[in-house]
Design an enzyme around this catalytic site. Structure first.
Site, PDB file in Angstrom:
ATOM      1  N   ASP A  13       0.809  -1.221   0.000  1.00 30.00           N
ATOM      2  CA  ASP A  13       0.000   0.000   0.000  1.00 30.00           C
ATOM      3  C   ASP A  13       0.845   1.275   0.000  1.00 30.00           C
ATOM      4  OD1 ASP A  13      -2.251  -1.653   0.112  1.00 30.00           O
ATOM      5  OD2 ASP A  13      -2.195  -1.705   2.311  1.00 30.00           O
ATOM      6  N   LYS A  16       1.891   2.121  -5.047  1.00 32.79           N
ATOM      7  CA  LYS A  16       2.487   1.530  -6.278  1.00 32.79           C
ATOM      8  C   LYS A  16       1.647   1.863  -7.507  1.00 32.79           C
ATOM      9  CE  LYS A  16       2.212  -2.534  -4.327  1.00 32.79           C
ATOM     10  NZ  LYS A  16       1.939  -2.161  -2.933  1.00 32.79           N
ATOM     11  N   GLY A  40      -4.744  -4.364  -3.615  1.00 37.93           N
ATOM     12  CA  GLY A  40      -5.736  -3.311  -3.810  1.00 37.93           C
ATOM     13  C   GLY A  40      -4.972  -2.113  -4.321  1.00 37.93           C
ATOM     14  N   HIS A  41      -5.090  -1.836  -5.605  1.00 41.11           N
ATOM     15  CA  HIS A  41      -4.271  -0.807  -6.252  1.00 41.11           C
ATOM     16  C   HIS A  41      -5.148   0.354  -6.714  1.00 41.11           C
ATOM     17  CE1 HIS A  41      -0.802  -3.839  -7.187  1.00 41.11           C
ATOM     18  NE2 HIS A  41      -1.010  -3.649  -5.904  1.00 41.11           N
ATOM     19  N   GLN A 226       1.822  -6.131  -3.215  1.00 39.45           N
ATOM     20  CA  GLN A 226       2.267  -6.242  -1.821  1.00 39.45           C
ATOM     21  C   GLN A 226       3.567  -5.440  -1.613  1.00 39.45           C
ATOM     22  OE1 GLN A 226       1.196  -9.645  -3.303  1.00 39.45           O
ATOM     23  NE2 GLN A 226      -0.704  -8.634  -2.811  1.00 39.45           N
TER      24      GLN A 226
HETATM   25  P1  GDP Z   1      -0.792   0.287  -3.588  1.00 40.68           P
HETATM   26  O1  GDP Z   1      -1.411  -0.983  -3.107  1.00 40.68           O
HETATM   27  O2  GDP Z   1       0.657   0.371  -3.279  1.00 40.68           O
HETATM   28  O3  GDP Z   1      -1.085   0.572  -5.026  1.00 40.68           O
HETATM   29  O4  GDP Z   1      -1.470   1.451  -2.742  1.00 40.68           O
HETATM   30  P2  GDP Z   1      -3.029   1.589  -2.340  1.00 40.68           P
HETATM   31  O5  GDP Z   1      -3.795   2.002  -3.530  1.00 40.68           O
HETATM   32  O6  GDP Z   1      -3.496   0.390  -1.597  1.00 40.68           O
HETATM   33  O7  GDP Z   1      -2.943   2.718  -1.244  1.00 40.68           O
HETATM   34  C1  GDP Z   1      -2.380   3.951  -1.515  1.00 40.68           C
HETATM   35  C2  GDP Z   1      -3.441   5.041  -1.211  1.00 40.68           C
HETATM   36  O8  GDP Z   1      -2.804   6.307  -1.140  1.00 40.68           O
HETATM   37  C3  GDP Z   1      -4.482   5.169  -2.313  1.00 40.68           C
HETATM   38  O9  GDP Z   1      -5.688   5.562  -1.735  1.00 40.68           O
HETATM   39  C4  GDP Z   1      -3.917   6.261  -3.201  1.00 40.68           C
HETATM   40  O10 GDP Z   1      -4.929   6.951  -3.917  1.00 40.68           O
HETATM   41  C5  GDP Z   1      -3.280   7.174  -2.185  1.00 40.68           C
HETATM   42  N1  GDP Z   1      -2.077   7.899  -2.628  1.00 40.68           N
HETATM   43  C6  GDP Z   1      -1.094   7.513  -3.479  1.00 40.68           C
HETATM   44  N2  GDP Z   1      -0.126   8.442  -3.524  1.00 40.68           N
HETATM   45  C7  GDP Z   1      -0.506   9.435  -2.702  1.00 40.68           C
HETATM   46  C8  GDP Z   1       0.085  10.682  -2.300  1.00 40.68           C
HETATM   47  O11 GDP Z   1       1.174  11.046  -2.696  1.00 40.68           O
HETATM   48  N3  GDP Z   1      -0.609  11.412  -1.386  1.00 40.68           N
HETATM   49  C9  GDP Z   1      -1.815  11.046  -0.890  1.00 40.68           C
HETATM   50  N4  GDP Z   1      -2.401  11.829  -0.003  1.00 40.68           N
HETATM   51  N5  GDP Z   1      -2.395   9.890  -1.243  1.00 40.68           N
HETATM   52  C10 GDP Z   1      -1.749   9.098  -2.127  1.00 40.68           C
HETATM   53  P1  IMO Z   2      -1.015  -4.243  -2.200  1.00 40.26           P
HETATM   54  O1  IMO Z   2      -0.584  -4.795  -3.530  1.00 40.26           O
HETATM   55  C1  IMO Z   2      -0.897  -4.642   2.120  1.00 40.26           C
HETATM   56  C2  IMO Z   2      -1.059  -8.687   3.729  1.00 40.26           C
HETATM   57  C3  IMO Z   2      -2.297  -9.087   4.503  1.00 40.26           C
HETATM   58  C4  IMO Z   2      -1.689 -10.055   5.495  1.00 40.26           C
HETATM   59  C5  IMO Z   2      -0.627 -10.773   4.669  1.00 40.26           C
HETATM   60  C6  IMO Z   2      -1.077 -12.102   4.108  1.00 40.26           C
HETATM   61  O2  IMO Z   2      -2.300  -3.508  -2.238  1.00 40.26           O
HETATM   62  O3  IMO Z   2       0.093  -3.472  -1.582  1.00 40.26           O
HETATM   63  P2  IMO Z   2      -2.697 -12.756   2.095  1.00 40.26           P
HETATM   64  O4  IMO Z   2      -4.131 -12.422   1.839  1.00 40.26           O
HETATM   65  O5  IMO Z   2      -1.762 -12.265   1.029  1.00 40.26           O
HETATM   66  O6  IMO Z   2      -2.464 -14.197   2.408  1.00 40.26           O
HETATM   67  O7  IMO Z   2      -2.330 -11.957   3.443  1.00 40.26           O
HETATM   68  O8  IMO Z   2      -0.300  -9.884   3.600  1.00 40.26           O
HETATM   69  N1  IMO Z   2      -1.314  -8.181   2.365  1.00 40.26           N
HETATM   70  C7  IMO Z   2      -1.205  -6.891   2.035  1.00 40.26           C
HETATM   71  N2  IMO Z   2      -0.940  -5.812   2.784  1.00 40.26           N
HETATM   72  N3  IMO Z   2      -1.048  -4.516   0.796  1.00 40.26           N
HETATM   73  C8  IMO Z   2      -1.287  -5.602   0.024  1.00 40.26           C
HETATM   74  O9  IMO Z   2      -1.325  -5.546  -1.317  1.00 40.26           O
HETATM   75  C9  IMO Z   2      -1.419  -6.849   0.649  1.00 40.26           C
HETATM   76  N4  IMO Z   2      -1.673  -8.108   0.191  1.00 40.26           N
HETATM   77  C10 IMO Z   2      -1.597  -8.911   1.261  1.00 40.26           C
HETATM   78  O10 IMO Z   2      -2.913  -7.992   5.120  1.00 40.26           O
HETATM   79  O11 IMO Z   2      -1.018  -9.336   6.496  1.00 40.26           O
HETATM   80 MG    MG Z   3      -2.933  -1.625  -1.793  1.00 42.77          MG
END
Ligand code: GDP
Ligand code: IMO
Ligand code: MG
Length: 430
Positions: A13, A16, A40-41, A226
């Site tokens: 999270d 990416k 969750g991207h 991840q």
């Molecule tokens: P990922 O799994 O690495 O793709 O990240 P996620 O989408 O799960 O979580 C990142 C969250 O931060 C999302 O809600 C993005 O919209 C938000 N985000 C990404 N870059 C920035 C930033 O520079 N500032 C803020 N405030 N939010 C951001």
């Molecule tokens: P993105 O791509 C954050 C974590 C889960 C748990 C562990 C194992 O959005 O960054 P699983 O369901 O993979 O067997 O869970 O890994 N986990 C993540 N944490 N971002 C993710 O994906 C994750 N995918 C799995 O919360 O701790």
């Molecule tokens: Mg994510």
């Protein structure tokens, strides 16, 4: 530009997808190579929000080609749901989205096994998975009893394998967890008959397709899921996911050689978050942690769970630099650190009275690690409209420079100051 791997440098999270979306403009092919619908991207373009679990984040750009590679565990129902949602929002994937015939399928009984294992584990042993069936699907793959996407091309063969797998998982669920399998083999086969018809056009030998694209000089972006600390081999085992999340996973998962990759960008949040259980040395259980969660909107994009929050940990990052061979850092969510009177960076740990510079692989040692912080002055300016490093307040620049220095001095590719595609400061080019 050259072929690039994007990896999460912390516990996932990191933002990416935002960086993938930003770089997609300069690439031809975007390839997911590991993980599954646990990811969750989030991509936000002109106020429109997309959340992807299986479809590569590059799909938002019209005409870009997206690939779900062999190392992904593929939940066909989730995939079809995602492309239906995209179609409903005017994003046409026809002819530009491919799924590897070697990717292993995730079935509902895998999700059920995942949930049952978590429910039956003692509180100390619960991993806090996303419940998406990831561990059980990768287990079947390693046990060599998994079913692959390519098996769908021969219906009779697929149906026979699915019946066998249902029988096996039904026994496992009943024996170990006293749980009855929700779907009968017959019902699942019927569901998959319809799924198969929709999926066939996407099924491709993606490794060959990627190689042919490379040969034609196409630019490829490998989208990691991840984070490095969740890597099955190098993360905080057993509190990890079940795939290789580090850059090497791009080679095995996409089916390309290491010589094809020229740059590895580590996505780094300006603070640290973690969802699920396991050690987290800089975790803040106080009001500062709560403020980070609120300001950063730190709630899981897949499960909605609140993310655990803490200050930036350079010990984690140094480990990540080493594991991934990072060539660049992309710093995200710097805007979230505005309005703190002071900001902290963990420079090293103290364990049993001794200074520790390296991330320990032993979980007991890590559990005793006390973060030692450098405290820097904060800033009150809103960063979200900044377009260059020069527009950032001096204290934010000092924070970035110190963070970078503590992370082996890896060059900065960009700084993200908001979730929108446009809220990005380019620092160097690839
Ligand atoms: P990922 O799994 O690495 O793709 O990240 P996620 O989408 O799960 O979580 C990142 C969250 O931060 C999302 O809600 C993005 O919209 C938000 N985000 C990404 N870059 C920035 C930033 O520079 N500032 C803020 N405030 N939010 C951001
Ligand atoms: P993105 O791509 C954050 C974590 C889960 C748990 C562990 C194992 O959005 O960054 P699983 O369901 O993979 O067997 O869970 O890994 N986990 C993540 N944490 N971002 C993710 O994906 C994750 N995918 C799995 O919360 O701790
Ligand atoms: Mg994510």
């Amino acid at each position: 530009m050259s072929n690039i791997v994007i990896v999460g440098a912390q516990w996932g999270d990191e933002g990416k997808a935002k960086v993938v979306d930003y770089l997609t403009e300069f690439c031809d092919l975007i390839v997911r190579y590991q993980g599954g619908a646990n990811a969750g991207h989030t991509v936000i373009v002109k106020g429109e929000k997309f959340v992807f679990h299986l479809v590569p984040s590059g799909i938002v750009y019209p005409a870009k080609i997206c690939v779900v590679g062999s190392g992904v565990v593929f939940d066909a129902e989730q995939f079809l749901k995602e492309i239906d949602e995209l179609a409903g929002r005017g994003v046409d994937v026809t002819g530009r989205l491919f799924v590897s015939d070697c990717a292993h399928l995730v079935f509902p009984f895998h999700r059920q096994m995942d949930g049952a294992a978590e429910t039956s584990a003692s509180s100390d042993n619960k991993i806090g998975t996303t419940g998406r069936g990831i561990g059980p699907a990768y287990s079947d793959k390693a046990l060599r009893c998994g079913i692959r996407v390519g098996d769908l091309t021969d219906w009779d063969y697929f149906a026979q394998k699915l019946s066998q797998s249902c029988a096996q998982h039904s026994r496992l669920l009943e024996t170990y967890y006293s749980v009855k399998m929700t779907d009968t083999a017959e019902a699942l086969c019927e569901r998959y008959r319809a799924i198969r018809a929709r999926l066939l056009p996407f099924i491709t030998d993606t490794s060959q397709f990627i190689y042919a694209s490379l040969y034609k000089g196409k630019q490829i972006l490998f989208e990691g899921a991840q984070g490095s600390m969740l890597d099955i081999d190098h993360g905080t085992y057993p509190f990890v996911t079940s795939s290789n999340t580090i850059a090497g996973g791009a080679c095995t998962g996409a089916g390309v050689g290491p010589t094809m990759i020229r740059a590895v960008v580590g996505i780094v949040k300006a603070y640290t978050t973690r969802v699920g259980n396991g050690p987290f040395p800089t975790e803040l259980s106080d009001s500062v942690g709560e403020t980070l969660r609120k300001k950063g909107g730190e709630f899981g994009a897949t499960t909605g769970r609140p993310r655990r929050c803490g200050w930036f940990d350079s010990v984690v990052l140094r480990k990540s630099v080493e594991l991934n061979g990072l060539t660049h850092l992309a710093l995200t969510k710097l805007d979230v650190l505005s309005n703190f009177s002071e900001v902290k960076i963990c420079s090293h740990y103290e364990v049993d009275g001794k200074r520790l510079e390296h991330f320990p692989s032993n979980l007991q040692v890590l559990g005793r690690a006390k973060p030692i912080y450098e405290t820097l002055p904060g800033w009150n300016d809103d960063l979200t409209a900044c377009k260059s490093l020069g527009q950032l307040p001096t204290n934010a620049i000092t924070f970035i420079n110190r963070l970078q220095k503590l992370c082996h001095g890896i060059p900065l590719l960009m700084v993200s100051v908001g979730p929108e595609r446009s809220q990005t400061i380019e620092v160097t080019s690839l």
